[in-house]
Scaffold this motif. Structure first.
Motif, PDB file in Angstrom:
ATOM      1  N   ALA A   1       0.817  -1.219   0.000  1.00 46.67           N
ATOM      2  CA  ALA A   1       0.000   0.000   0.000  1.00 46.67           C
ATOM      3  C   ALA A   1       0.846   1.262   0.000  1.00 46.67           C
ATOM      4  O   ALA A   1       0.438   2.297  -0.540  1.00 46.67           O
ATOM      5  N   ALA A   2       2.032   1.221   0.582  1.00 46.17           N
ATOM      6  CA  ALA A   2       2.856   2.428   0.696  1.00 46.17           C
ATOM      7  C   ALA A   2       3.161   3.026  -0.675  1.00 46.17           C
ATOM      8  O   ALA A   2       2.994   4.227  -0.890  1.00 46.17           O
ATOM      9  N   VAL A   3       3.588   2.179  -1.599  1.00 44.99           N
ATOM     10  CA  VAL A   3       3.920   2.691  -2.931  1.00 44.99           C
ATOM     11  C   VAL A   3       2.664   3.074  -3.695  1.00 44.99           C
ATOM     12  O   VAL A   3       2.608   4.133  -4.328  1.00 44.99           O
ATOM     13  N   TRP A   4       1.638   2.226  -3.648  1.00 47.59           N
ATOM     14  CA  TRP A   4       0.420   2.513  -4.407  1.00 47.59           C
ATOM     15  C   TRP A   4      -0.224   3.833  -3.977  1.00 47.59           C
ATOM     16  O   TRP A   4      -0.694   4.596  -4.806  1.00 47.59           O
ATOM     17  N   VAL A   5      -0.259   4.093  -2.687  1.00 47.51           N
ATOM     18  CA  VAL A   5      -0.992   5.252  -2.182  1.00 47.51           C
ATOM     19  C   VAL A   5      -0.102   6.484  -2.053  1.00 47.51           C
ATOM     20  O   VAL A   5      -0.509   7.597  -2.385  1.00 47.51           O
ATOM     21  N   TYR A   6       1.131   6.288  -1.573  1.00 51.69           N
ATOM     22  CA  TYR A   6       1.977   7.438  -1.243  1.00 51.69           C
ATOM     23  C   TYR A   6       3.249   7.538  -2.091  1.00 51.69           C
ATOM     24  O   TYR A   6       4.083   8.403  -1.833  1.00 51.69           O
ATOM     25  N   GLY A   7       3.378   6.681  -3.066  1.00 53.24           N
ATOM     26  CA  GLY A   7       4.589   6.684  -3.874  1.00 53.24           C
ATOM     27  C   GLY A   7       4.822   8.001  -4.607  1.00 53.24           C
ATOM     28  O   GLY A   7       5.922   8.574  -4.553  1.00 53.24           O
ATOM     29  N   ARG A   8       3.800   8.491  -5.296  1.00 57.13           N
ATOM     30  CA  ARG A   8       3.958   9.755  -6.031  1.00 57.13           C
ATOM     31  C   ARG A   8       4.149  10.925  -5.070  1.00 57.13           C
ATOM     32  O   ARG A   8       4.904  11.856  -5.360  1.00 57.13           O
TER      33      ARG A   8
END
Length: 408
Positions: free
Chosen positions: A235-242
């Motif tokens: 979830a970290a990359v999917w939600v907060y990656g950008r």
């Protein structure tokens, strides 16, 4: 007892695989995951605060679980109906986004569009089983599942080229969803072999042997746990990656969108892993793909200002994530009595894990920053991988958890 005649089993041609990849691309990569990529443009047109935008994303996850739950119940018996619902909801929702005159209408359209992905996975898992020889089923499942990556690439390109003309972009997404749905329905040859299909179902029940009656979900206890933990970690990359790349790395919006195109390209490249996934056991492929996800998560937070590292980490994440979800499909097929219902259960667990992971990561970012938050996410992936290694015995790996081979 009459045995199924495997040489006479219906086998769909390449058009079926292309159409199925298109439908997954439309429902997952575009209609569901495309929301986040277009959120800046949406926020400029509607009254979307960050809190409202987050609530919509969470709502889409809940709606996904609802539609996947319906797929859990009906896809094993009515996969074509679930395919129609997948394409229809994704298309109508996308068209609604394109035409939305108000914030309320827009929010309802986003939720409707997100339903398509929940219907699509169990429906296509079942149709792939019905349209493919057993020896090729695991490989084709992985090929179809790679459609998510193609959809993310398409979403990124649409966001870059039509960011200001986002209504046109979402109208095109609706068209793609309809095209994928119609292609799958037309290429499905199993509908013309209803008698043989019934015999095949009987054969599968016969081969289940000692498995428990019903859907066999009792045997999915550890896969469900592994999927949930993996959802927490990715979830970290999917939600907060950008957000990480832009806020911590100082990347401009166009460049961070480019990183997401790289992520989608990595997901699309997962089609090349299909033969590898089909040859090896879940006890090996799950830890490899999940630990690769952990490595990509950690790499992204180490140097978010490095364009080369960020793009490489995004591509690795897309490749590993898509391959890992293919492993979940193979795992469900090998473990549950109904591959479609088993896939629905594992994907619901994955999405619930992502919802929990998004909340946990957000809280950790506010409390301690991106470094600790992404480290915890990578650790969750590590626990998922380690648990599978510890719980699945090698001897079981050689029989029950190896992708399907030709029926003796």
């Amino acid at each position: 007892m009459k045995r199924p005649l495997q040489p006479s089993a219906p086998t769909a041609g390449p058009l079926f695989a292309v159409a199925a990849v298109t439908l997954i691309a439309a429902t997952y990569g575009l209609a569901r995951l495309g929301y986040g990529l277009f959120l800046p443009a949406f926020s400029a047109s509607f009254e979307l605060t960050p809190a409202v935008g987050g609530l919509l994303s969470s709502g889409a996850s809940v709606i996904y679980c609802v539609s996947a739950g319906l797929g859990f119940v009906y896809a094993p018996r009515r996969p074509r109906l679930m395919t129609i619902l997948a394409g229809t909801t994704a298309a109508l929702g996308s068209a609604g986004i394109a035409a939305a005159p108000s914030t309320g209408f827009f929010a309802a359209a986003v939720l409707l569009a997100g339903m398509g992905a929940g219907f699509a996975s169990p429906a296509l898992v079942e149709l792939v089983q019905r349209n493919t020889k057993p020896i090729h089923a695991a490989k084709r499942q992985s090929v179809v599942n790679s459609g998510t990556g193609f959809g993310v690439v398409a979403a990124g390109l649409l966001a870059l080229m039509l960011g200001s003309s986002w209504r046109l972009a979402w109208a095109l997404i609706a068209v793609i969803a309809v095209a994928g749905m119609l292609g799958v329905l037309r290429a499905d040859v199993s509908r013309r072999h209803s008698t043989k299909g019934a015999d095949d179902d009987a054969g599968r029940r016969e081969r289940s042997g000692s498995r428990q009656r019903g859907l066999g979900l009792g045997e999915l206890k550890w896969p469900l746990t592994a999927a949930f933990l993996y959802g927490v970690g990715c979830a970290a990359v999917w939600v907060y990656g950008r957000t990480l790349l832009e806020d911590q790395g100082g990347m401009p919006v166009a460049l961070s969108a480019g990183a997401w195109i790289a992520l989608g390209a990595g997901g699309a490249a997962a089609v090349l892993t299909a033969p590898w996934l089909a040859r090896h056991s879940v006890r090996f492929t799950w830890p490899v793909t999940v630990l690769a996800t952990a490595a990509a998560t950690a790499a992204m937070v180490l140097a978010p200002g490095s364009t080369a590292l960020a793009f490489a980490a995004a591509a690795l994440f897309g490749l590993a994530y898509t391959a890992a979800t293919s492993v979940l499909i193979i795992w469900a097929t090998a473990t549950a009595s109904s591959s479609a219902a088993g896939t629905s259960a594992l994907f619901i667990s994955l999405i619930l894990g992502q919802a929990a992971g998004a909340a946990l990561t957000g809280a950790l970012i506010e409390a301690s920053g991106f470094g600790l938050a992404f480290a915890v996410a990578a650790a969750a992936c590590g626990v998922s991988a380690a648990g599978v290694i510890a719980r699945i015995k090698p001897r079981n790996t050689e029989d029950e958890l190896r992708p399907s081979r030709a029926t003796p």
